[in-house]
Motif scaffolding. Sequence first.
Motif, PDB file in Angstrom:
ATOM      1  N   SER A 172      10.955  -8.391 -32.431  1.00 42.17           N
ATOM      2  CA  SER A 172      12.192  -8.179 -33.784  1.00 42.17           C
ATOM      3  C   SER A 172      13.467  -7.473 -33.291  1.00 42.17           C
ATOM      4  O   SER A 172      13.230  -6.879 -32.400  1.00 42.17           O
ATOM      5  N   LYS A 173      14.204  -7.372 -34.559  1.00 43.81           N
ATOM      6  CA  LYS A 173      15.108  -6.769 -34.031  1.00 43.81           C
ATOM      7  C   LYS A 173      15.027  -4.946 -32.837  1.00 43.81           C
ATOM      8  O   LYS A 173      16.046  -4.902 -32.333  1.00 43.81           O
ATOM      9  N   ASP A 174      14.199  -4.536 -34.012  1.00 47.90           N
ATOM     10  CA  ASP A 174      14.010  -3.720 -33.263  1.00 47.90           C
ATOM     11  C   ASP A 174      13.157  -2.973 -32.421  1.00 47.90           C
ATOM     12  O   ASP A 174      12.678  -1.573 -31.340  1.00 47.90           O
ATOM     13  N   THR A 175      12.438  -4.746 -31.004  1.00 42.11           N
ATOM     14  CA  THR A 175      11.520  -4.294 -30.242  1.00 42.11           C
ATOM     15  C   THR A 175      12.613  -3.489 -29.402  1.00 42.11           C
ATOM     16  O   THR A 175      13.020  -4.619 -28.641  1.00 42.11           O
ATOM     17  N   ILE A 176      12.210  -2.839 -28.563  1.00 45.24           N
ATOM     18  CA  ILE A 176      12.317  -2.679 -27.160  1.00 45.24           C
ATOM     19  C   ILE A 176      11.334  -3.461 -26.257  1.00 45.24           C
ATOM     20  O   ILE A 176      10.320  -3.275 -25.950  1.00 45.24           O
ATOM     21  N   LEU A 177      11.985  -4.357 -25.415  1.00 49.90           N
ATOM     22  CA  LEU A 177      10.943  -5.555 -25.073  1.00 49.90           C
ATOM     23  C   LEU A 177      10.403  -5.478 -23.454  1.00 49.90           C
ATOM     24  O   LEU A 177       9.830  -5.858 -22.899  1.00 49.90           O
ATOM     25  N   ASP A 178       9.849  -3.617 -23.632  1.00 53.01           N
ATOM     26  CA  ASP A 178       8.858  -3.002 -22.035  1.00 53.01           C
ATOM     27  C   ASP A 178       7.492  -2.926 -22.945  1.00 53.01           C
ATOM     28  O   ASP A 178       6.561  -2.523 -22.887  1.00 53.01           O
ATOM     29  N   GLU A 179       7.522  -2.484 -24.649  1.00 55.42           N
ATOM     30  CA  GLU A 179       6.353  -3.101 -25.614  1.00 55.42           C
ATOM     31  C   GLU A 179       6.517  -3.299 -26.235  1.00 55.42           C
ATOM     32  O   GLU A 179       6.212  -3.415 -27.049  1.00 55.42           O
ATOM     33  N   VAL A 180       5.509  -4.726 -25.678  1.00 57.34           N
ATOM     34  CA  VAL A 180       5.747  -5.673 -27.081  1.00 57.34           C
ATOM     35  C   VAL A 180       4.611  -5.833 -27.811  1.00 57.34           C
ATOM     36  O   VAL A 180       3.538  -5.520 -26.931  1.00 57.34           O
TER      37      VAL A 180
END
Length: 191
Positions: free
Chosen positions: A43-51
């Motif tokens: 999603s647009k709000d995702t920080i990719l270290d915590e999927v």
Amino acid sequence: MVDKHLIEDIKHVSLSMFNKNFFSVYHGSISARVSSSGFIINSKDTILDEVTEESLVKLDCHKRDYRWSMANSDVHIHEHIYETIPNAKYVCYTMPPYATAYSLKHGKVSPQDYFGKQILGEVIVYDPKNIEDWLERAPYEIPQFFQKHDTHLLLIKGFGLISYDRDITEMAKKISILENSCRLLALSANI
């Protein structure tokens, strides 16, 4: 419901690429095909270290609904790759720093290291020319590039790297090898 193993694979690879600075807090995307016309993307709000499962949006290319507005802004690039390239199982947009920096001054990457030469060979740097309308053109030009060239990597001048593969680990490996090759080229230029 999305396969838990698939989510774990995305989570693992995403964290690894975030830790290598291929993703950052404000850019990057990763997706996986889940059916002939469906895929999941961060999603647009995702920080990719915590999927997590909650941070992924499941979309259908044949059905536009509210979920499309929740997806990462790169969603249309992923969508058109899946529609154009049937064997694409995973798609990723990263901005590895050495590869992206190298793209600013060179028209191709010619790895001089063993793994770069053996696994990647020469990598074309795609110049989008007019950056003003690049994001509107990207969903169409990127799949066209992949159709015309026998590669799963597209290094775009000043933009980053789009990649796809059938295997998420192979995709991550190729991204890492390209970044390492560009890092070695940059470091050897100063020797």
